[in-house]
Design an enzyme around this catalytic site. Structure first.
Site, PDB file in Angstrom:
ATOM      1  CE1 TYR A 172      -3.289   2.390  -6.378  1.00 55.27           C
ATOM      2  CE2 TYR A 172      -3.784   3.866  -4.547  1.00 55.27           C
ATOM      3  CZ  TYR A 172      -4.099   3.343  -5.789  1.00 55.27           C
ATOM      4  OH  TYR A 172      -5.222   3.780  -6.441  1.00 55.27           O
ATOM      5  CG  ASP A 173      -0.767   5.106   0.304  1.00 55.46           C
ATOM      6  OD1 ASP A 173      -1.751   4.870  -0.428  1.00 55.46           O
ATOM      7  OD2 ASP A 173      -0.684   4.737   1.487  1.00 55.46           O
ATOM      8  CB  CYS A 179     -21.979  -0.393  42.470  1.00 61.45           C
ATOM      9  SG  CYS A 179     -21.768   1.060  41.429  1.00 61.45           S
ATOM     10  CB  SER A 186     -36.982  -5.933  -8.613  1.00 63.59           C
ATOM     11  OG  SER A 186     -38.224  -6.217  -9.198  1.00 63.59           O
ATOM     12  CG  LEU A 187     -33.340 -10.347  -8.696  1.00 62.10           C
ATOM     13  CD1 LEU A 187     -32.159 -10.684  -7.805  1.00 62.10           C
ATOM     14  CD2 LEU A 187     -33.212 -11.065 -10.027  1.00 62.10           C
ATOM     15  CG  ASP A 208      -2.023  -0.968   1.139  1.00 67.86           C
ATOM     16  OD1 ASP A 208      -2.120  -1.628   0.082  1.00 67.86           O
ATOM     17  OD2 ASP A 208      -2.784  -1.083   2.108  1.00 67.86           O
ATOM     18  CB  ALA A 209       3.941   2.121   1.839  1.00 66.24           C
ATOM     19  NE  ARG A 231     -34.631  -1.705  -8.034  1.00 67.26           N
ATOM     20  CZ  ARG A 231     -35.844  -2.032  -8.487  1.00 67.26           C
ATOM     21  NH1 ARG A 231     -35.983  -2.404  -9.732  1.00 67.26           N
ATOM     22  NH2 ARG A 231     -36.875  -1.995  -7.715  1.00 67.26           N
ATOM     23  CE  LYS A 272     -34.408 -12.285   0.252  1.00 67.75           C
ATOM     24  NZ  LYS A 272     -35.422 -11.273   0.031  1.00 67.75           N
ATOM     25  CE  LYS A 287     -28.523 -12.073 -12.008  1.00 68.90           C
ATOM     26  NZ  LYS A 287     -27.457 -11.073 -11.963  1.00 68.90           N
TER      27      LYS A 287
END
Ligand code: 9MJ
Length: 672
Positions: free
Chosen positions: A38-39, A413, A84-85, A35-36, A139, A316, A292
């Site tokens: 990349y930064d 207490c 939608s599903l 990452d360093a 959507r 589901k 699908k």
């Protein structure tokens, strides 16, 4: 003055490199630089663009966050409706779906389906023109959504520019924006720390984050995306869902690695079972599996009913939400004195587990949800988290329900209960005078990730505190086998074992010791960072807040808690007694910076760990500079394998990736 061509070239090559690294990180899940680095590339590009503003283009990786908040959300009309599903519950409804589809197609064989985990996020459509992201829309009602381009641009896994040599002139890629479980938890923690409102679930958090007017706020939210459908497109990208998935990946659009083609209803069921089993261990929330029809020609033949395609179904998972009645609301006192309202419920089975208590988090949440004793409520259990009260069924409210009051005094207490301005949490002011806090503090001190006193469980601690044998952690080490043998359910042998394990626990590490002290906001990662920065306990105890703030990830709040802890005479006495009792740790090599101990190493987790949540394991790896990725590749340094591992184990073995069991993993992270 015109910018010279070698600067132009440099800017372009930095952009290409950053885009390529982003692609490897998010799409291939196979980063090849730390990452360093990349930064560093990003900073270099930022500086060049600052010096040469004429070179800045909207698709530059530096341009994710716009400068100004937007005034509102423009309406966007979807040229191809967003679908939608339809849902299926249970195996019968899934097989009915398959039957219906085959009948309509007059197809008697086994159909190919493309199977994907069903993310519980927000559907979104991204429009790329000549490979550049120009618009992102929600959507909405399927025909019209809202323009959230400014916010979607801030999501790091959304490419601002598509990849590869065959980029269509126009492409609308559709998918789900979501927040993973760890990101959701971290966001809610930081919201509660700053006194803000908590999100109910990752879906709400994702939706709330996308509906910000100021993209700088969205940029701070840990959002991610998986693509799974096509809207308008200027060319024919694929003939099947499976090919579309591959084409997306090639274009740099992130797809779910768990998705795959299955054949016939029996493989659909097997996929469903497999994902259901992995559900808890996935990094993100899902609520089912989507199937699908794989072939686009067949999809076209099947068409739609209202807004749902006939060629897809969402199978589901059983609800993790149920309804029950609140018998009472009690207040539990935590380690730091925080009073948590807990609903005592009429027992109800939720997702296979009987639930009779659910948290209400804090008074603000309780008020917001307006939960009263006697109310019918919806409760939810998700993964390994404590069940929570989601909402009240107001239409069923009886006349005789009772409002809940924050007690003025601690139920344990009798000390005063105080609530700081702006804090959602009310606390017992009794500190370690309060038996509840004392018990929790001891439990924490003895816990596996702290001093690891084997055999000192919750029930024993309760007895030790109730019989006033132990007041603080240092008293534990003064206990002898005779005293312990007097306790309920304690034989002479187990008393001796406990003394032995207490003795053993004295040989510890500085990070474990610091963590075990239970200083507010000092978790394992912070304890490690403090230990590494200062090298020993004394300098930490003496550090001023500004010195503490120099430790990576220690901000003013944590610094104040650490400083206050060691300014308290009573705490200093406990620490001195612990050291006198023989608690000791090896010297920390300051030269090994904790933050880099695992730098360049990438880890993949699979299966359930017995002693650690996935989030903790992840935090421990990241705290040592390592990276956690979702799937095993040849570049993976280690696969950490818990109970019931998934297919990752086999993949790791095939690729020759070293596999660590839980013990080996603990040994590795405890070395630092
Ligand atoms: C989710 N929510 O994960 C679809 N979805 O496809 C997946 N949603 C979908 N596909 C067409 N994986 C309409 C909705």
């Amino acid at each position: 003055m015109a910018t010279s061509s070698n600067i132009r070239n440099k800017v372009q090559s930095l952009r290409d490199a950053l885009n390529q690294h982003n692609y490897r990180y998010y799409v291939l899940d196979d980063p090849d630089i730390p990452d360093a680095e990349y930064d560093r590339l990003m900073r270099e590009l930022e500086e060049l663009e600052k010096a040469h503003p004429d070179l800045v283009v909207p698709e530059s990786p530096t341009q994710r966050v716009g400068a100004e908040p937007v005034k509102g959300f423009r309406e966007v009309k979807h040229s191809v409706p967003m679908l939608s599903l339809a849902n299926a519950f249970g195996a019968d409804e899934l097989s009915d779906f398959d039957k219906r589809v085959r009948e309509r197609l007059s197809f008697s064989g086994q159909l190919d389906y493309f199977a994907e985990p069903k993310l519980d996020g927000l559907a979104i459509s991204l429009r790329y023109e000549k490979g550049t992201l120009v618009q992102a829309a929600t959507r909405g009602d399927g025909s019209r959504g809202e323009d959230v381009t400014h916010n979607v641009r801030t999501i790091s896994s959304v490419p601002l520019k598509l990849q590869g040599s065959r980029v269509p002139d126009l492409l609308e890629a559709r998918g789900e924006v979501f927040m993973d479980k760890a990101g959701f938890k971290a966001l809610n923690n930081s919201m509660s720390e700053s006194g803000g409102k908590q999100f109910m679930n990752p879906r709400n958090a994702a939706a709330g984050s996308l509906r910000q007017l100021d993209p700088r706020l969205t940029a701070e939210r840990p959002l991610a995306i998986y693509f799974y459908a096509l809207g308008e497109c200027s060319e024919s990208l694929a003939k099947t869902q499976e090919e579309l998935n591959k084409a997306f990946r090639t274009l740099g659009l992130r797809v779910n690695p768990a998705a795959r083609r299955v054949t016939g209803v029996s493989e659909c069921s097997a996929f469903y079972d497999e994902i259901a089993e992995r559900r808890e261990s996935l990094a993100y929330e899902i609520d089912g599996v989507v199937f699908k029809v794989n072939d686009f020609e067949l999809q076209k033949k099947l068409g739609f009913v209202s807004r749902a395609p006939r060629w897809a179904i969402a199978a589901k998972f059983p609800a993790h939400e149920e309804m029950t009645r609140v018998r009472d609301v009690e207040f539990q006192v935590g380690r730091t004195g925080a009073l948590t309202p807990v609903a005592r419920l009429e027992p109800v089975v939720v997702g296979g587990v009987t639930v009779s208590n659910a948290t209400l988090h804090n008074m603000d949440e309780l008020k917001r949800k307006d939960v009263r004793i006697g109310d019918l409520v919806v409760i939810r259990r998700a993964g390994d988290v404590i069940p929570e009260v989601v909402s009240v069924v107001k239409t069923k409210r009886r006349k005789n329900v009772k409002k809940v009051q924050l007690p003025a005094r601690c139920p344990v207490c009798d000390s005063e209960v105080v609530r700081m301005d702006g804090e959602a949490v009310a606390r017992c002011a009794g500190g370690l005078y309060c038996k509840a806090q004392r018990k929790q503090a001891l439990k924490h001190f003895a816990s596996r990730r702290a001093m690891d006193i084997d055999g000192l469980g919750e029930k024993l601690i309760e007895q030790l505190v109730d019989r006033e044998l132990v007041e603080n952690p240092a008293d534990l080490y003064a206990l002898n086998a005779e005293t312990l043998a007097d306790l309920d359910r304690m034989a002479a042998k187990s008393a001796q074992n406990l003394v032995a394990s207490m003795d053993k626990s004295k040989q510890t590490t500085l990070p474990r010791f610091l963590f075990g002290l239970g200083i507010r906001e000092v978790g394992e990662a912070t304890a490690l960072a403090l230990a590494m920065h200062f090298g020993d306990l004394d300098p930490i105890m003496q550090a001023a807040t500004d010195e503490l703030e120099k430790v990576p990830d220690v901000g003013p709040v944590v610094a104040r808690h650490v400083h206050q802890f060691f300014a308290e005479q009573h705490n200093l006495e406990v620490v001195a007694k612990l050291l006198k009792a023989g608690v000791t740790w090896p010297e920390i090599a300051k030269t090994v910076s904790a933050a880099t101990a695992l730098q360049g190493k990438s880890f993949v987790l699979t299966g359930a760990l017995a002693n650690m949540s996935r989030d903790d394991a992840k935090a421990a790896i990241q705290g040592l500079g390592g990276k956690v990725t979702g799937s095993v590749s040849a570049k993976t340094s280690y696969l950490v394998c818990g109970d019931k591992p998934g297919s990752k184990l086999e993949r790791a073995r095939n690729l020759g990736v070293p596999v660590l069991d839980e013990k080996a993993f603990e040994d590795l992270i405890q070395r630092f």
